[in-house]
Design a protein around this motif. Sequence first.
Motif, short mmCIF file in Angstrom:
data_model
loop_
_atom_site.label_atom_id
_atom_site.label_comp_id
_atom_site.label_asym_id
_atom_site.label_seq_id
_atom_site.Cartn_x
_atom_site.Cartn_y
_atom_site.Cartn_z
N GLN A 82 0.43 -0.69 -0.20
CA GLN A 82 0.01 0.25 0.36
C GLN A 82 1.01 1.28 0.05
O GLN A 82 0.46 2.45 -0.19
CB GLN A 82 -1.25 -0.11 1.34
CG GLN A 82 -1.72 -0.82 1.35
CD GLN A 82 -2.87 -1.03 -0.13
OE1 GLN A 82 -3.50 0.04 -0.72
NE2 GLN A 82 -3.24 -2.26 -0.36
N MET A 83 1.66 1.30 0.53
CA MET A 83 3.43 2.13 0.70
C MET A 83 3.19 2.60 -0.52
O MET A 83 3.35 3.68 -1.54
CB MET A 83 4.12 1.52 1.38
CG MET A 83 4.38 2.89 2.98
SD MET A 83 5.18 1.48 3.93
CE MET A 83 5.04 1.61 5.57
N MET A 84 4.00 1.80 -1.42
CA MET A 84 3.83 1.45 -3.29
C MET A 84 3.38 2.43 -3.84
O MET A 84 3.12 3.12 -4.55
CB MET A 84 4.79 0.59 -3.37
CG MET A 84 4.95 0.37 -4.82
SD MET A 84 5.07 -1.51 -5.98
CE MET A 84 3.60 -2.44 -5.62
N PHE A 85 1.45 1.42 -3.80
CA PHE A 85 0.59 2.76 -4.19
C PHE A 85 -0.08 3.97 -3.54
O PHE A 85 -0.26 4.92 -5.15
CB PHE A 85 -0.97 1.40 -3.90
CG PHE A 85 -0.75 0.03 -4.03
CD1 PHE A 85 0.32 -0.11 -5.29
CD2 PHE A 85 -1.53 -1.05 -4.22
CE1 PHE A 85 -0.35 -1.83 -6.14
CE2 PHE A 85 -2.11 -2.13 -3.73
CZ PHE A 85 -0.76 -2.54 -4.91
N GLY A 86 0.72 3.83 -2.90
CA GLY A 86 0.47 6.13 -2.15
C GLY A 86 1.63 6.15 -3.12
O GLY A 86 1.55 7.71 -3.67
N ALA A 87 2.43 6.25 -3.22
CA ALA A 87 3.68 6.35 -3.63
C ALA A 87 3.80 6.53 -5.36
O ALA A 87 3.99 8.23 -6.11
CB ALA A 87 5.37 5.79 -3.69
N LEU A 88 2.38 5.87 -6.03
CA LEU A 88 2.67 5.53 -7.74
C LEU A 88 1.19 6.40 -7.74
O LEU A 88 1.27 7.91 -8.32
CB LEU A 88 2.41 4.76 -7.74
CG LEU A 88 3.65 3.59 -8.41
CD1 LEU A 88 3.23 2.42 -8.62
CD2 LEU A 88 4.68 3.79 -9.44
N ALA A 89 0.09 6.32 -7.26
CA ALA A 89 -1.11 7.18 -6.88
C ALA A 89 -1.65 8.51 -6.72
O ALA A 89 -1.80 8.61 -7.42
CB ALA A 89 -2.24 5.68 -6.53
N MET A 90 -1.07 8.32 -5.41
CA MET A 90 -1.43 9.86 -4.28
C MET A 90 -0.41 10.73 -5.51
O MET A 90 -0.27 11.72 -5.71
CB MET A 90 -1.39 9.80 -2.72
CG MET A 90 -2.52 9.00 -2.50
SD MET A 90 -2.89 9.46 -0.97
CE MET A 90 -5.22 8.78 -1.32
N SER A 91 0.79 10.57 -4.42
CA SER A 91 2.23 11.23 -4.73
C SER A 91 2.19 11.09 -5.97
O SER A 91 2.49 12.54 -6.21
CB SER A 91 3.53 10.93 -4.34
OG SER A 91 3.07 10.53 -2.85
N GLY A 92 2.65 10.61 -7.05
CA GLY A 92 2.56 10.68 -8.41
C GLY A 92 2.05 11.12 -9.06
O GLY A 92 2.25 12.63 -9.56
#
Length: 307
Positions: A82-92
Motif C-alpha cells: 500500500q505504501m508503493m500504491f500511495g507513492a504511485l497513485a497519490m504522490s505521483g
Amino acid sequence: MTDIATPSCRRTNRVWPVFVLVLLEAALVISWSAGFVGVRFAIDHAPIFLILLWRSLASGLILLPFALAIGPPILWRDAVSQMMFGALAMSGYLAGFASAISFGVPTGLVALITDMLPLAVAFLSWPILGQALTLRQWTGSVIGLAGVLIASGWSLDMGDVPLWAYGLPVLGTLSLALATLLQKRSPTSTMPVYQSLCIQCLSAAAIFALFAWHEGGVLPVLDAGFIGGILWLVFVATFAAWSLYYLALRKSSPARVTAVLYLSPPVTMIWAWVMFGEPLSWGIAAGLAVSLFGIIIVASPQKKAHV
C-alpha cells in the motif's frame, strides 16, 4: 424442481447492481472534480507541496484510529504494498497535476491531460494484466476524449510556461494508471478501503514533506483560506474521491472506472461556475454530451454470442 421465476429474478439482480454502480460513478466524478477546485482555492494561500502535505497527513491521521482498531490486522507485507500504491497513485498523480498548475499550465489543459487515464491504462494493460481494450472500447475512449477536447478547448492557452511543465501531468497520469493496474492484480486488494487509504495517505505525506521542506517549511499556515482548503481537500477530494475510486475499481474493470473520469474536466468547469462565477458556454454542454456518449460505449457490457 424447475424455477420458472429465474429469468425475471436474474434481470432484477442485474439491474440493481448496475444502478448502484452508476450512482457510485456519478459521485466519483463530482468528488474527483472537486479536487481541482480545492487546489485552485488553496493555492492562493500556501505553496503547493505544503497543501499536498497537509491534505495527505490530515487524511491519514484521521483514518489511522479506524485502520488500527477496526478490520483485520495489517500485515507488514500488505502495508509495504500500500505504501508503493500511495507513492504511485497519490504522490505521483497529485504532485503531477498540482505542480503543473503551480507552474502556470492552464487548469483546463491539466484536466484534459489527466483525463487521458483510460488511454494510459490501455497502454499499460497488456504488459501488466495481459489485457487489451476491444475496438468498441477504443472507439468509446476516443469519443470521450473528443468530448473533453470540446469542453476544455476554450481554456487551452499555452502562455509563457516551461515546455517541460506540460510533461508533469502526463507523468502523474501514467503513475496513476500504473498504480490502478497493480492495485487490481494485487493480493492485498481485499484490504478494507479505509486501511489502504490511510497507509497511502501517510506514505504520500512523507514524500510531500520532503518537497514542502525544500519549498520553505512544513508548518501549516494559520489562515482561514488555507484551513478551509485543506478541509475541502481532505473530506471531499480525498475521503470521498479516492474511497469511491477504489470501491468502483473493486466492483468494475479499470477501463470502465477510468473512462468515467472523462467527465471530470467539464464537471470541474461547472464547479468553477458555481463557486467562482466562471462563465459556461455551449461548447461545455456539447462536450459533456459527447463525453457521456463515449463513456456509455466504453462502459456498456458486450453481448455474448448465443450457442
